[in-house]
Design a protein around this motif. Structure first.
Motif, PDB file in Angstrom:
ATOM      1  N   LYS A   1      -4.666  -4.312  -4.663  1.00  0.00           N
ATOM      2  CA  LYS A   1      -3.492  -3.952  -3.863  1.00  0.00           C
ATOM      3  C   LYS A   1      -3.175  -4.967  -2.771  1.00  0.00           C
ATOM      4  CE  LYS A   1      -3.832   1.059  -4.549  1.00  0.00           C
ATOM      5  NZ  LYS A   1      -3.991   2.375  -3.900  1.00  0.00           N
ATOM      6  N   ASP A   2      -4.202  -5.683  -2.270  1.00  0.00           N
ATOM      7  CA  ASP A   2      -3.977  -6.608  -1.163  1.00  0.00           C
ATOM      8  C   ASP A   2      -3.702  -8.033  -1.628  1.00  0.00           C
ATOM      9  OD1 ASP A   2      -6.467  -7.090  -2.176  1.00  0.00           O
ATOM     10  OD2 ASP A   2      -7.507  -7.106  -0.239  1.00  0.00           O
ATOM     11  N   SER A   3      -3.631  -8.247  -2.938  1.00  0.00           N
ATOM     12  CA  SER A   3      -3.358  -9.586  -3.462  1.00  0.00           C
ATOM     13  C   SER A   3      -1.877  -9.918  -3.338  1.00  0.00           C
ATOM     14  CB  SER A   3      -3.790  -9.680  -4.929  1.00  0.00           C
ATOM     15  OG  SER A   3      -3.372 -10.905  -5.491  1.00  0.00           O
ATOM     16  N   ALA A   4      -1.588 -11.143  -2.866  1.00  0.00           N
ATOM     17  CA  ALA A   4      -0.206 -11.619  -2.787  1.00  0.00           C
ATOM     18  C   ALA A   4      -0.131 -13.077  -3.235  1.00  0.00           C
ATOM     19  CB  ALA A   4       0.321 -11.468  -1.371  1.00  0.00           C
ATOM     20  N   VAL A   5      -1.041 -13.472  -4.122  1.00  0.00           N
ATOM     21  CA  VAL A   5      -1.127 -14.857  -4.569  1.00  0.00           C
ATOM     22  C   VAL A   5       0.134 -15.276  -5.325  1.00  0.00           C
ATOM     23  CG1 VAL A   5      -2.410 -16.492  -6.014  1.00  0.00           C
ATOM     24  CG2 VAL A   5      -3.636 -14.759  -4.687  1.00  0.00           C
ATOM     25  N   VAL A   6       0.553 -14.458  -6.285  1.00  0.00           N
ATOM     26  CA  VAL A   6       1.733 -14.791  -7.093  1.00  0.00           C
ATOM     27  C   VAL A   6       2.982 -14.802  -6.225  1.00  0.00           C
ATOM     28  CG1 VAL A   6       3.169 -14.072  -9.040  1.00  0.00           C
ATOM     29  CG2 VAL A   6       0.680 -13.818  -9.160  1.00  0.00           C
ATOM     30  N   TRP A   7       3.128 -13.781  -5.373  1.00  0.00           N
ATOM     31  CA  TRP A   7       4.295 -13.699  -4.497  1.00  0.00           C
ATOM     32  C   TRP A   7       4.371 -14.920  -3.586  1.00  0.00           C
ATOM     33  CZ3 TRP A   7       8.800 -11.431  -3.903  1.00  0.00           C
ATOM     34  CH2 TRP A   7       9.417 -11.443  -2.652  1.00  0.00           C
ATOM     35  N   SER A   8       3.251 -15.295  -2.969  1.00  0.00           N
ATOM     36  CA  SER A   8       3.218 -16.448  -2.068  1.00  0.00           C
ATOM     37  C   SER A   8       3.557 -17.728  -2.821  1.00  0.00           C
ATOM     38  CB  SER A   8       1.840 -16.572  -1.423  1.00  0.00           C
ATOM     39  OG  SER A   8       1.522 -15.415  -0.678  1.00  0.00           O
ATOM     40  N   SER A   9       3.115 -17.841  -4.051  1.00  0.00           N
ATOM     41  CA  SER A   9       3.399 -19.035  -4.846  1.00  0.00           C
ATOM     42  C   SER A   9       4.875 -19.142  -5.195  1.00  0.00           C
ATOM     43  CB  SER A   9       2.576 -19.012  -6.141  1.00  0.00           C
ATOM     44  OG  SER A   9       1.195 -18.970  -5.850  1.00  0.00           O
ATOM     45  N   LEU A  10       5.495 -18.000  -5.420  1.00  0.00           N
ATOM     46  CA  LEU A  10       6.910 -17.995  -5.813  1.00  0.00           C
ATOM     47  C   LEU A  10       7.839 -18.322  -4.660  1.00  0.00           C
ATOM     48  CD1 LEU A  10       7.077 -14.859  -8.163  1.00  0.00           C
ATOM     49  CD2 LEU A  10       7.296 -17.251  -8.832  1.00  0.00           C
ATOM     50  N   ILE A  11       7.484 -17.918  -3.458  1.00  0.00           N
ATOM     51  CA  ILE A  11       8.412 -18.062  -2.336  1.00  0.00           C
ATOM     52  C   ILE A  11       7.848 -18.988  -1.252  1.00  0.00           C
ATOM     53  CG2 ILE A  11       9.639 -15.889  -2.685  1.00  0.00           C
ATOM     54  CD1 ILE A  11       6.965 -16.100  -0.042  1.00  0.00           C
TER      55      ILE A  11
ATOM     56  N   TRP B   1       8.588 -21.862  -0.542  1.00  0.00           N
ATOM     57  CA  TRP B   1       9.616 -22.733   0.018  1.00  0.00           C
ATOM     58  C   TRP B   1      10.482 -22.058   1.072  1.00  0.00           C
ATOM     59  CZ3 TRP B   1      14.211 -20.470  -1.448  1.00  0.00           C
ATOM     60  CH2 TRP B   1      14.143 -19.600  -2.555  1.00  0.00           C
ATOM     61  N   GLN B   2      10.266 -20.764   1.320  1.00  0.00           N
ATOM     62  CA  GLN B   2      11.019 -20.108   2.379  1.00  0.00           C
ATOM     63  C   GLN B   2      10.200 -18.952   2.942  1.00  0.00           C
ATOM     64  OE1 GLN B   2      14.588 -18.195   1.022  1.00  0.00           O
ATOM     65  NE2 GLN B   2      13.622 -17.249  -0.738  1.00  0.00           N
ATOM     66  N   GLU B   3      10.583 -18.533   4.144  1.00  0.00           N
ATOM     67  CA  GLU B   3       9.863 -17.446   4.804  1.00  0.00           C
ATOM     68  C   GLU B   3      10.491 -16.115   4.413  1.00  0.00           C
ATOM     69  OE1 GLU B   3       9.497 -17.932   8.977  1.00  0.00           O
ATOM     70  OE2 GLU B   3       8.544 -19.905   8.840  1.00  0.00           O
ATOM     71  N   VAL B   4       9.773 -15.360   3.612  1.00  0.00           N
ATOM     72  CA  VAL B   4      10.228 -14.049   3.165  1.00  0.00           C
ATOM     73  C   VAL B   4       9.103 -13.061   3.424  1.00  0.00           C
ATOM     74  CG1 VAL B   4      11.068 -12.693   1.205  1.00  0.00           C
ATOM     75  CG2 VAL B   4      11.655 -15.098   1.388  1.00  0.00           C
ATOM     76  N   GLY B   5       9.463 -11.813   3.736  1.00  0.00           N
ATOM     77  CA  GLY B   5       8.464 -10.799   4.046  1.00  0.00           C
ATOM     78  C   GLY B   5       7.424 -10.639   2.946  1.00  0.00           C
TER      79      GLY B   5
ATOM     80  N   LEU C   1       5.040  -9.303   0.157  1.00  0.00           N
ATOM     81  CA  LEU C   1       5.151  -8.325  -0.920  1.00  0.00           C
ATOM     82  C   LEU C   1       3.908  -8.424  -1.788  1.00  0.00           C
ATOM     83  CD1 LEU C   1       7.259  -6.245  -2.059  1.00  0.00           C
ATOM     84  CD2 LEU C   1       7.825  -7.978  -3.758  1.00  0.00           C
ATOM     85  N   PRO C   2       3.127  -7.345  -1.913  1.00  0.00           N
ATOM     86  CA  PRO C   2       1.927  -7.387  -2.760  1.00  0.00           C
ATOM     87  C   PRO C   2       2.290  -7.723  -4.206  1.00  0.00           C
ATOM     88  CG  PRO C   2       1.955  -5.410  -1.387  1.00  0.00           C
ATOM     89  CD  PRO C   2       3.307  -6.040  -1.262  1.00  0.00           C
ATOM     90  N   ASP C   3       1.406  -8.453  -4.882  1.00  0.00           N
ATOM     91  CA  ASP C   3       1.666  -8.831  -6.269  1.00  0.00           C
ATOM     92  C   ASP C   3       1.878  -7.617  -7.163  1.00  0.00           C
ATOM     93  OD1 ASP C   3       1.489 -11.530  -5.741  1.00  0.00           O
ATOM     94  OD2 ASP C   3      -0.643 -11.673  -6.231  1.00  0.00           O
ATOM     95  N   VAL C   4       1.141  -6.535  -6.901  1.00  0.00           N
ATOM     96  CA  VAL C   4       1.249  -5.364  -7.759  1.00  0.00           C
ATOM     97  C   VAL C   4       2.646  -4.750  -7.664  1.00  0.00           C
ATOM     98  CG1 VAL C   4       0.355  -3.766  -5.995  1.00  0.00           C
ATOM     99  CG2 VAL C   4       0.098  -3.216  -8.431  1.00  0.00           C
ATOM    100  N   VAL C   5       3.267  -4.826  -6.481  1.00  0.00           N
ATOM    101  CA  VAL C   5       4.647  -4.353  -6.333  1.00  0.00           C
ATOM    102  C   VAL C   5       5.602  -5.301  -7.046  1.00  0.00           C
ATOM    103  CG1 VAL C   5       6.478  -3.807  -4.677  1.00  0.00           C
ATOM    104  CG2 VAL C   5       4.113  -3.198  -4.152  1.00  0.00           C
ATOM    105  N   LEU C   6       5.308  -6.585  -6.976  1.00  0.00           N
ATOM    106  CA  LEU C   6       6.131  -7.569  -7.693  1.00  0.00           C
ATOM    107  C   LEU C   6       6.108  -7.303  -9.191  1.00  0.00           C
ATOM    108  CD1 LEU C   6       7.774 -10.203  -7.858  1.00  0.00           C
ATOM    109  CD2 LEU C   6       5.592 -11.454  -7.878  1.00  0.00           C
ATOM    110  N   TYR C   7       4.947  -6.947  -9.735  1.00  0.00           N
ATOM    111  CA  TYR C   7       4.846  -6.662 -11.168  1.00  0.00           C
ATOM    112  C   TYR C   7       5.672  -5.431 -11.549  1.00  0.00           C
ATOM    113  CZ  TYR C   7       0.926  -9.959 -11.078  1.00  0.00           C
ATOM    114  OH  TYR C   7       0.146 -11.077 -10.915  1.00  0.00           O
ATOM    115  N   VAL C   8       5.722  -4.433 -10.665  1.00  0.00           N
ATOM    116  CA  VAL C   8       6.569  -3.267 -10.921  1.00  0.00           C
ATOM    117  C   VAL C   8       8.033  -3.704 -10.974  1.00  0.00           C
ATOM    118  CG1 VAL C   8       7.330  -1.023 -10.082  1.00  0.00           C
ATOM    119  CG2 VAL C   8       4.929  -1.664  -9.860  1.00  0.00           C
TER     120      VAL C   8
END
Length: 446
Positions: A332-342, A344-348, A350-357
């Motif tokens: 639940k606390d992983s944000a590796v994929v989200w951080s890799s995707l964004i 290039w900009q500062e965005v709030g 988002l946990p990876d598991v929420v991104l997968y949903v």
């Protein structure tokens, strides 16, 4: 000169219906995907548990099962155009019901309003979906439905953002822990104030729907019915039962399961994100819808030019299975994929598991436009009834999210509860590979 005039008329008749039906599909999406933001809102305002909160989807989508066949009968009497106008007026009534529901803060009245909105949408969907299929060649039907889906899901991106801006602003005072610390009188005052936020927006929605109904009534929408596409009717005249068409019945089951996973992806993400501490949880449905819009755009350019609609359906099911497994096993606390995707900009955060949903939106987008032409193929005179049965499949959005909520309530683990989607995607995969080809109920066919 006459030939030129006739050609121009045919061209205008093709564009105008697409524009009008496209407007209706935007309305479908706006009203439908408000539910994703409405669930966490009503959970707080009406003090609900997980399972009770998902009665929002139950009340809304069960209308498709209860009202689909009666509305098919109504449409045979009124025609598509008057049926669409009637659907908009019923939706306006459903929107107005939200006003006394907000005043009394009664969840049961909210549910009745949602049922009425679902009933109005049942009429509209039963009319609009076969209309789009009948509007042109069957082999390009998936593309036309994809265009409608793009508008529908585009509205799904906009609706939660508008809901958050006008209704979910300044929600800090309504934190559940803070509310629990208040006295009963103080808490009721706060929650009544919160519920009142719904009154004006739904009054505006009701007025807008009435204006749209008048527009439909006065529009040059041409008459259309299944007799215009009955090339196969003669060979099916001896087939009196709609249940004699396996491609349709299996298609209804496929749509039931598909709508269930689509609604789970779109309507549970807000509450799931809220539990994980995501600040903009009210907008998370927009993330799912944005991925659906992206998939529709890909579908419009690739089907049938590069891949067949059957292949698109198969790939959708495989991606859905993969993402479901990732949702279940990702910390639940992983944000590796989200951080890799964004990066290039500062965005709030988002946990990876929420991104997968949210990414399930990409997996789900092409299922609806692919299944409709497959399921209606060869129905001839049964196309209206077949369409009504397919619309009844939308009730998957009522039952499967409720099953997800019940599993979450029983296990206290909303993440693992997403396992309910696995058998759904497996059946969608079966329909893509084999089910849509079945034409006779023989053992060897399956």
């Amino acid at each position: 000169m006459d030939a030129t005039n006739h050609s121009n008329i045919r061209q205008s008749v093709s564009v105008i219906p697409m524009f009008i039906i496209g407007t209706l599909f935007f309305v479908f999406g706006f009203v439908t995907w408000l539910n994703g933001s409405l669930i966490p809102f009503l959970k707080i305002a009406c003090e609900l548990n997980h399972m009770e909160a998902y009665f929002v989807t139950m009340a809304f989508y069960i209308a498709y099962t209860v009202m689909a066949l009666p509305m098919a009968f109504v449409l045979k009497r009124t025609g598509y155009k008057n049926g669409m106008m009637l659907g908009l007026l019923v939706m306006a009534i459903g929107s107005l019901i939200f006003i006394p529901a907000a005043n009394e803060r009664m969840f049961s009245i909210f549910l009745f309003g949602l049922f009425m909105l679902g009933t109005g949408l049942t009429i509209l969907q039963t009319a609009a979906n076969p209309y789009i299929v009948l509007l042109g060649p069957e082999e390009s039907a998936a593309v036309r439905i994809s265009i409608m889906g793009l508008l529908n899901k585009g509205a799904g991106v906009v609706a939660p953002i508008i809901f958050t801006a006008f209704i979910l602003g300044n929600m800090g005072q309504f934190d559940e822990n803070q509310l629990a610390a208040l006295s009963d009188i103080e808490r009721n005052i706060q929650l009544n104030e919160l519920a009142q936020r719904l009154a004006d927006p739904y009054l505006i929605m009701a007025a807008t729907l009435v204006v749209l109904a008048i527009f439909i009534k006065l529009s040059p929408l041409p008459a259309m019915n299944s007799t215009e596409k009955k090339q196969d009717e003669k060979q099916h005249d001896d087939n009196d039962s709609i249940f004699a068409y396996p491609q349709l019945i299996l298609g209804v089951v496929t749509l039931f399961l598909y709508v269930g996973v689509e609604v789970i992806a779109g309507d549970t993400i807000g509450l799931f994100g809220q539990e994980l501490g995501v600040e903009n949880f009210g907008q998370l449905t927009s993330y799912t819808m944005a991925f659906m819009v992206l998939a529709y755009i890909v579908g419009m350019f690739s089907i049938p030019r590069f891949i067949k609609q059957e292949t698109a359906l198969m790939l959708s099911a495989v991606l859905g299975l993969l993402l479901t497994f990732l949702i279940m096993i990702t910390p639940k606390d992983s944000a590796v994929v989200w951080s890799s995707l964004i990066f290039w900009q500062e965005v709030g955060y988002l946990p990876d598991v929420v991104l997968y949903v949210a990414l399930l939106g990409f997996a789900n987008a092409l299922v609806w436009p692919a299944v409709w032409p497959m399921a209606l193929s060869g129905l001839g005179k049964h196309i209206e009834t077949g369409s009504a049965l397919l619309i009844m499949g939308i009730s998957g959005g009522a039952l499967l999210p409720l099953a997800y909520g019940a599993l979450t309530e029983a296990t206290s683990n909303s993440q693992s509860s997403y396992m309910v989607m696995l058998p759904c995607y497996l059946f969608i995969l079966f329909y893509a590979v084999k089910g849509h080809k079945v034409r006779h109920w023989h053992k060897q066919s399956l």
